[in-house]
Design an enzyme around this catalytic site. Structure first.
Site, PDB file in Angstrom:
ATOM      1  N   ALA A 183       3.172  -0.939   4.512  1.00  0.00           N
ATOM      2  CA  ALA A 183       2.335  -1.253   6.104  1.00  0.00           C
ATOM      3  C   ALA A 183       2.046  -2.596   6.712  1.00  0.00           C
ATOM      4  O   ALA A 183       1.378  -3.451   8.009  1.00  0.00           O
ATOM      5  CB  ALA A 183       0.999  -0.168   6.216  1.00  0.00           C
TER       6      ALA A 183
ATOM      7  N   HIS B 224      12.702  -2.892   2.726  1.00  0.00           N
ATOM      8  CA  HIS B 224      11.717  -1.817   3.143  1.00  0.00           C
ATOM      9  C   HIS B 224      12.973  -0.478   2.370  1.00  0.00           C
ATOM     10  O   HIS B 224      14.650  -0.350   2.744  1.00  0.00           O
ATOM     11  CB  HIS B 224      11.607  -1.099   4.304  1.00  0.00           C
ATOM     12  CG  HIS B 224      10.984  -2.780   4.932  1.00  0.00           C
ATOM     13  ND1 HIS B 224       9.943  -3.005   4.845  1.00  0.00           N
ATOM     14  CD2 HIS B 224      11.056  -3.822   5.461  1.00  0.00           C
ATOM     15  CE1 HIS B 224       9.631  -4.086   5.825  1.00  0.00           C
ATOM     16  NE2 HIS B 224      10.242  -4.339   5.744  1.00  0.00           N
ATOM     17  N   ILE B 225      12.496   0.605   1.747  1.00  0.00           N
ATOM     18  CA  ILE B 225      12.863   1.382   1.201  1.00  0.00           C
ATOM     19  C   ILE B 225      14.038   2.479   1.660  1.00  0.00           C
ATOM     20  O   ILE B 225      14.798   2.779   2.019  1.00  0.00           O
ATOM     21  CB  ILE B 225      12.364   2.872   1.045  1.00  0.00           C
ATOM     22  CG1 ILE B 225      11.361   1.745  -0.911  1.00  0.00           C
ATOM     23  CG2 ILE B 225      12.609   4.128  -0.047  1.00  0.00           C
ATOM     24  CD1 ILE B 225       9.844   2.010  -1.679  1.00  0.00           C
TER      25      ILE B 225
ATOM     26  N   TYR C 102      11.180   8.542   2.065  1.00  0.00           N
ATOM     27  CA  TYR C 102      11.677   8.005   0.214  1.00  0.00           C
ATOM     28  C   TYR C 102      11.984   7.957  -0.455  1.00  0.00           C
ATOM     29  O   TYR C 102      11.790   7.449  -2.063  1.00  0.00           O
ATOM     30  CB  TYR C 102       9.709   7.057   0.411  1.00  0.00           C
ATOM     31  CG  TYR C 102       9.176   6.279   1.634  1.00  0.00           C
ATOM     32  CD1 TYR C 102       8.171   7.725   2.538  1.00  0.00           C
ATOM     33  CD2 TYR C 102       9.012   4.977   2.235  1.00  0.00           C
ATOM     34  CE1 TYR C 102       7.444   6.892   3.210  1.00  0.00           C
ATOM     35  CE2 TYR C 102       8.450   5.048   2.788  1.00  0.00           C
ATOM     36  CZ  TYR C 102       7.642   5.175   3.584  1.00  0.00           C
ATOM     37  OH  TYR C 102       7.373   5.178   4.521  1.00  0.00           O
TER      38      TYR C 102
ATOM     39  N   ARG D 220      12.969   4.425  12.074  1.00  0.00           N
ATOM     40  CA  ARG D 220      11.821   4.674  13.134  1.00  0.00           C
ATOM     41  C   ARG D 220      11.127   4.617  14.267  1.00  0.00           C
ATOM     42  O   ARG D 220      11.317   4.022  14.932  1.00  0.00           O
ATOM     43  CB  ARG D 220      10.987   4.352  11.753  1.00  0.00           C
ATOM     44  CG  ARG D 220      12.103   4.616  10.149  1.00  0.00           C
ATOM     45  CD  ARG D 220      11.152   4.868   9.028  1.00  0.00           C
ATOM     46  NE  ARG D 220      10.010   5.487   8.629  1.00  0.00           N
ATOM     47  CZ  ARG D 220       9.077   5.140   7.852  1.00  0.00           C
ATOM     48  NH1 ARG D 220       8.849   4.303   7.073  1.00  0.00           N
ATOM     49  NH2 ARG D 220       7.326   5.717   7.899  1.00  0.00           N
TER      50      ARG D 220
ATOM     51  N   ASN E 208       8.115  -5.477  -0.829  1.00  0.00           N
ATOM     52  CA  ASN E 208       7.766  -4.697  -0.533  1.00  0.00           C
ATOM     53  C   ASN E 208       6.140  -4.533   0.435  1.00  0.00           C
ATOM     54  O   ASN E 208       5.511  -3.877  -0.053  1.00  0.00           O
ATOM     55  CB  ASN E 208       8.352  -3.145  -0.600  1.00  0.00           C
ATOM     56  CG  ASN E 208       8.263  -2.592   0.472  1.00  0.00           C
ATOM     57  OD1 ASN E 208       7.715  -2.541   1.587  1.00  0.00           O
ATOM     58  ND2 ASN E 208       8.449  -0.625  -0.183  1.00  0.00           N
TER      59      ASN E 208
ATOM     60  N   PRO F  78       0.729  -0.981   0.242  1.00  0.00           N
ATOM     61  CA  PRO F  78      -0.062   0.145   0.077  1.00  0.00           C
ATOM     62  C   PRO F  78       0.505   1.346  -0.272  1.00  0.00           C
ATOM     63  O   PRO F  78       1.336   1.383   0.421  1.00  0.00           O
ATOM     64  CB  PRO F  78      -0.790  -0.014   1.251  1.00  0.00           C
ATOM     65  CG  PRO F  78      -0.970  -0.889   2.442  1.00  0.00           C
ATOM     66  CD  PRO F  78       0.405  -2.153   1.416  1.00  0.00           C
ATOM     67  N   ASN F  79       0.214   2.422  -0.910  1.00  0.00           N
ATOM     68  CA  ASN F  79       0.320   3.850  -0.762  1.00  0.00           C
ATOM     69  C   ASN F  79       2.440   3.672  -1.440  1.00  0.00           C
ATOM     70  O   ASN F  79       2.492   4.695  -2.052  1.00  0.00           O
ATOM     71  CB  ASN F  79       1.276   4.233   0.174  1.00  0.00           C
ATOM     72  CG  ASN F  79      -0.052   4.239   1.225  1.00  0.00           C
ATOM     73  OD1 ASN F  79      -1.438   4.799   0.976  1.00  0.00           O
ATOM     74  ND2 ASN F  79       0.425   3.330   3.208  1.00  0.00           N
TER      75      ASN F  79
ATOM     76  N   ARG G 204       5.119  11.026  -1.901  1.00  0.00           N
ATOM     77  CA  ARG G 204       4.981  10.081  -0.559  1.00  0.00           C
ATOM     78  C   ARG G 204       6.293  10.703   0.087  1.00  0.00           C
ATOM     79  O   ARG G 204       7.627  10.188   0.022  1.00  0.00           O
ATOM     80  CB  ARG G 204       4.543   9.048  -1.015  1.00  0.00           C
ATOM     81  CG  ARG G 204       3.883   8.617   0.033  1.00  0.00           C
ATOM     82  CD  ARG G 204       4.336   6.970   0.175  1.00  0.00           C
ATOM     83  NE  ARG G 204       4.030   6.790   1.984  1.00  0.00           N
ATOM     84  CZ  ARG G 204       4.428   5.198   2.637  1.00  0.00           C
ATOM     85  NH1 ARG G 204       5.100   4.179   1.374  1.00  0.00           N
ATOM     86  NH2 ARG G 204       3.926   4.709   2.975  1.00  0.00           N
TER      87      ARG G 204
ATOM     88  N   GLU H 217      12.266  -9.849   1.896  1.00  0.00           N
ATOM     89  CA  GLU H 217      11.582  -8.504   2.768  1.00  0.00           C
ATOM     90  C   GLU H 217      11.985  -7.171   2.036  1.00  0.00           C
ATOM     91  O   GLU H 217      13.713  -6.643   2.545  1.00  0.00           O
ATOM     92  CB  GLU H 217      11.174  -8.607   4.023  1.00  0.00           C
ATOM     93  CG  GLU H 217      10.551  -7.942   4.566  1.00  0.00           C
ATOM     94  CD  GLU H 217      10.329  -7.798   6.204  1.00  0.00           C
ATOM     95  OE1 GLU H 217      10.025  -7.349   6.682  1.00  0.00           O
ATOM     96  OE2 GLU H 217      10.678  -8.813   6.271  1.00  0.00           O
TER      97      GLU H 217
END
Ligand code: DHK
Length: 147
Positions: free
Chosen positions: A76, A99-100, A24, A106, A73, A11-12, A19, A97
């Site tokens: 969420a 993640h950018i 990102y 975070r 990726n 998503p997104n 974004r 897996e």
């Protein structure tokens, strides 16, 4: 016939490039797809994005029969979806897996990944331009027959 590799995005990520660029970056998802295809070369590559959990799980089910390996990726859904974890557990090939952003640097909500419980490897923090690195690492895992 050599099976393709799948690059699946959650998503997104359709808004990548616009974004939260401070997190990102400004590279679009279409540019990421081009980078991945250039790295895959002769090997067929399926590149998709969805904001739907159901559709992402359906693509993992498809990949169980069709794919040699998966770069995912989950965005969420990484931190919320047991259903996605259960689907990925059924995949016989290697899973990276991706993640950018460095999710571990975070907020706490991004620290506990369900997907990491079955992924062969996890990559985070290399930005959008790290996707082709994940693709080439996946191709090596596939060639070595690792899960
Ligand atoms: C993308 C998202 O959408 C977030 O939900 C994750 C991940 C991080 C990324 O860094 O690619 O926390």
């Amino acid at each position: 016939m050599t099976k393709p590799i799948y690059v699946l995005n959650g998503p997104n990520l359709n808004r990548l490039g616009r974004r939260e660029p401070e997190i990102y970056g400004t590279t679009s998802l279409a540019e990421v797809e081009e980078l991945c295809r250039a790295t895959a070369g002769e090997r067929e590559l399926v590149f998709r994005q969805t904001n739907s959990e159901e559709r992402l799980i359906d693509w993992v089910h498809e990949a169980i029969d069709e794919a040699a390996g998966i770069v995912i990726n989950p965005a969420a859904f990484t931190f919320t979806s047991l259903a996605l974890l259960d689907a990925l557990k059924m995949f016989p090939g290697p899973i990276i897996e991706y993640h950018i952003s460095n999710v571990h640097r975070r907020e706490q909500i991004y620290h506990r990944s369900y997907v990491s419980m079955t992924a062969t490897a996890v990559m985070a923090g290399l930005g959008a331009s790290g996707y082709p690195i994940a693709v080439s690492a996946l191709i090596r895992l596939v060639e070595r027959g690792e899960r």
